[in-house]
Design an enzyme around this catalytic site. Structure first.
Site, PDB file in Angstrom:
ATOM      1  CG  ASP A 325      -7.555  -2.053  -6.949  1.00 38.49           C
ATOM      2  OD1 ASP A 325      -6.884  -3.247  -6.991  1.00 38.49           O
ATOM      3  OD2 ASP A 325      -7.812  -1.467  -8.068  1.00 38.49           O
ATOM      4  CD  GLU A 328      -1.528  -5.184  -5.112  1.00 40.08           C
ATOM      5  OE1 GLU A 328      -1.350  -4.253  -5.328  1.00 40.08           O
ATOM      6  OE2 GLU A 328      -2.769  -5.679  -4.626  1.00 40.08           O
ATOM      7  CG  ASP A 407      -7.684  -7.822 -11.343  1.00 42.89           C
ATOM      8  OD1 ASP A 407      -8.523  -7.598 -10.601  1.00 42.89           O
ATOM      9  OD2 ASP A 407      -6.480  -7.303 -11.931  1.00 42.89           O
TER      10      ASP A 407
END
Ligand code: MIG
Length: 591
Positions: A325, A328, A407
């Site tokens: 997770d 980025e 999300d």
């Protein structure tokens, strides 16, 4: 077959390692027939392509024919057919995304232009921001503006979309082999803990619903220090993992990339010398869950090796799946909507293996790519068929990881957006995809939860997940009417498990998407190009989900062939529109 390949003016910089040394697809491509190089105007079977270098930017224009239908760019949360849209590929934190966003977690600078007679694929290998304009600024042109000094540009013409997927994945790599258990029903929550609660949830689920994996979100760690386990919550992680496996449930822990800055923390000390730096040559730090964190510079082989070693050790707990997770990478130094939108400073410095320093803005998209690679390499040593679920990715990550759409929201609007995100990911070479069933943000009512399970019934991944302060949406808690519907959806999925497994195999071998829009299978049928609310698993199974709030009947298109409804076994002649009020309109093609 033609391939046009462009490397920019400054070949020297390229060979110094910025592209060729890092991630060049040049030598990996097969059947390559180079028709041009450098700036200028090129012609590909009558399609004009122009390239210019304008200061620090490279601008490419491609003629767009009136009948070209554009798809791709990965999970851009806009409508499926990309004509008259703009989007930028740079991996970005994407708090509650919607169709107004122009970036998303991952970067897939690849797209298709399809019509009934041919399909053209374009891949722009660019690690910094790249803007795509599909006929808004100039009606009859695709305009690509890359804010980088070097890039590689590939264009390939084929007959069908499948030709393009095969070409693109022979260039960037075939998808990894996904383990069968990862195609089952998976459950998640931010966060189930301690061990007793995980066991309770799993036990309650299994009374009524099959599950194949349970995820551990960030609270299992000791103070959010990656590669640690809070022994008060999970005193015997290894024991839990093996107990779960004995009942057919894999345990998948989350790993973030940010390493807590803490001299007493071994993992932090080990990466010293291989962190991303700031302009003053100190370690670049930012803020995430653990407080101040530093980021391993995955571009460097050393950093990847260290990461792999830590990962291997961590896998001794018995994990066969890892959830990556915030890669980025995402930060929280800026407020949620701050100037950088939750991304690291674009002027942070990476140091490449040959010592060259380069700003993050030039190589940003490689962070998740190399992190996935290092994670996969480590897992392969320990696990026969590893499974990685990643949030961020760059073109080629299909070799290492599956992806979910991040999300999403508990809304009907997002329900539909998930479908277009998943379909376009498949067309961008990522076959193993899924979304948080129910919607991550917000309150999911029972009807919407059912609709999510029904829509995604044959999505490659099938995982329930929810934000910490959201409603409890474990299926067994729902009123019986909804539980029955959810059972139906899950039974339908398991009924077609062989087909899921076969199409995963096909994805692994050939790079074909598991789920696709109708035009992928029927590109000669003009009616299919605009259909974005139906999908197919492989060549034979068609799902036309009920995705509109309060509506129970819908129109749907069956392309040519003989179709049989499931369940019910009613035979229907194709190449016609019909309507259905089934919870899950699903049809199998006979011939
Ligand atoms: O800042 O780990 O997309 O699935 O539950 C939020 C907590 C960090 C974002 C992921 C989500 C996960 C959450 N994470």
């Amino acid at each position: 077959m033609h391939l046009f390949y462009y490397r920019g003016e400054n070949d020297l910089e390229i060979s110094s390692g910025i592209l060729t040394g890092l991630l060049s697809y040049k030598d990996e491509s097969r059947n390559r027939d180079m028709v041009g190089e450098g700036t200028g105007i090129f012609d590909l079977n009558g399609r004009k392509i122009s390239c210019e270098q304008n200061g620090d930017r490279i601008i490419i224009r491609i003629n767009l024919n009136e009948n070209d239908n554009i798809y791709g760019l990965g999970e851009a949360p806009i409508r499926m057919r990309r004509n008259r849209t703009k989007f930028s590929t740079i991996t970005s934190t994407s708090w509650d995304y919607n169709d107004l966003r122009d970036t998303i977690y991952s970067a897939f600078p690849v797209f298709l232009m399809a019509n009934t007679s041919k399909c053209t694929g374009v891949f722009v290998n660019t690690f910094g921001k790249c803007d795509f304009d599909f006929g808004t600024e100039e009606y009859d042109r695709v305009k690509i503006t890359a804010s980088v000094k070097n890039l590689e540009f590939y264009i390939h013409e084929g007959k069908t979309p499948e030709d393009i997927l095969e070409w693109y994945t022979s260039l960037t790599g075939k998808p990894f082999e996904i383990p069968e258990w990862a195609l089952g029903h998976q459950i998640s929550r931010w966060s189930y803990f301690p061990r007793g609660s995980v066991e309770d949830v799993v036990r309650n689920y299994r009374k009524e619903f099959p599950i194949s994996a349970v995820y551990l979100d960030i609270d299992y760690m000791d103070g959010y220090r990656i590669f640690t386990v809070d022994s008060r919550k999970f005193p015997d992680m290894k024991g839990m993992v093996s107990e779960m496996r004995s009942i057919g449930v894999e345990v998948i822990p989350i790993i973030d990339p940010g390493v807590k800055v803490d001299q007493n923390y071994e993992i932090f000390r080990e990466f010293i010398g291989d962190y991303i730096e700031d302009k003053e040559s100190s370690i670049y730090t930012d803020y995430v869950w653990p407080g101040e964190v530093a980021f391993p510079d995955f571009i460097r082989e050393n950093a990847r090796e260290k990461w792999s070693e830590m990962m291997e050790k961590f896998l001794e707990n018995g994990f066969r799946g890892i959830w990556l997770d915030m890669n980025e990478p995402s930060t929280r130094k800026d407020s949620r909507y701050g100037s950088r939108g939750g991304n690291m400073d674009p002027e942070a410095i990476h140091i490449m293996d040959n010592g060259t320093k380069i700003e993050d803005s030039q190589v940003h998209n490689l962070f998740p790519y190399f992190q996935c690679m290092a994670t996969y390499e480590a897992m392969r040593k320990k696990v026969e068929k590893p499974f990685i679920l990643t949030r961020s990715a760059y073109a080629g990550c299909q070799k290492y990881a599956a992806i979910w759409t991040g999300d999403n929201k508990a809304s009907y609007e997002d329900l539909k957006t998930q479908l277009s995100m998943v379909l376009n990911l498949g067309l961008s070479g990522m076959p193993y995809t899924g979304c948080d069933l129910g919607g991550f943000w917000g309150e999911t009512d029972s009807e919407l939860l059912c609709r999510y399970y029904e829509m995604a019934v044959l999505f490659p991944l099938y995982r329930n997940h929810k934000i910490k302060a959201g409603n409890d949406q474990e299926l067994y808690r729902l009123p019986s009417f909804y539980r029955e519907r959810l059972k139906m959806a899950i039974e339908t999925r398991y009924h077609f498990m062989d087909q899921l497994i076969n199409s995963a195999r096909e994805a692994h071998l050939h790079g074909h998407p598991m789920v696709r829009p109708l035009f992928y299978n029927f590109p000669q049928d003009e009616d299919t190009f605009m259909i974005d609310d139906q999908y197919m698993l492989g060549r034979k199974i068609l799902v036309a989900p009920q995705i509109h709030e309060s509506v129970r009947e819908r129109d749907l298109y069956l392309p040519e062939g003989k179709w049989v409804s499931y369940p019910g076994n009613v035979e229907i002649e194709g190449k016609q529109w019909i309507s259905s009020d089934l919870r899950i309109p699903l049809f199998v093609r006979r011939s």
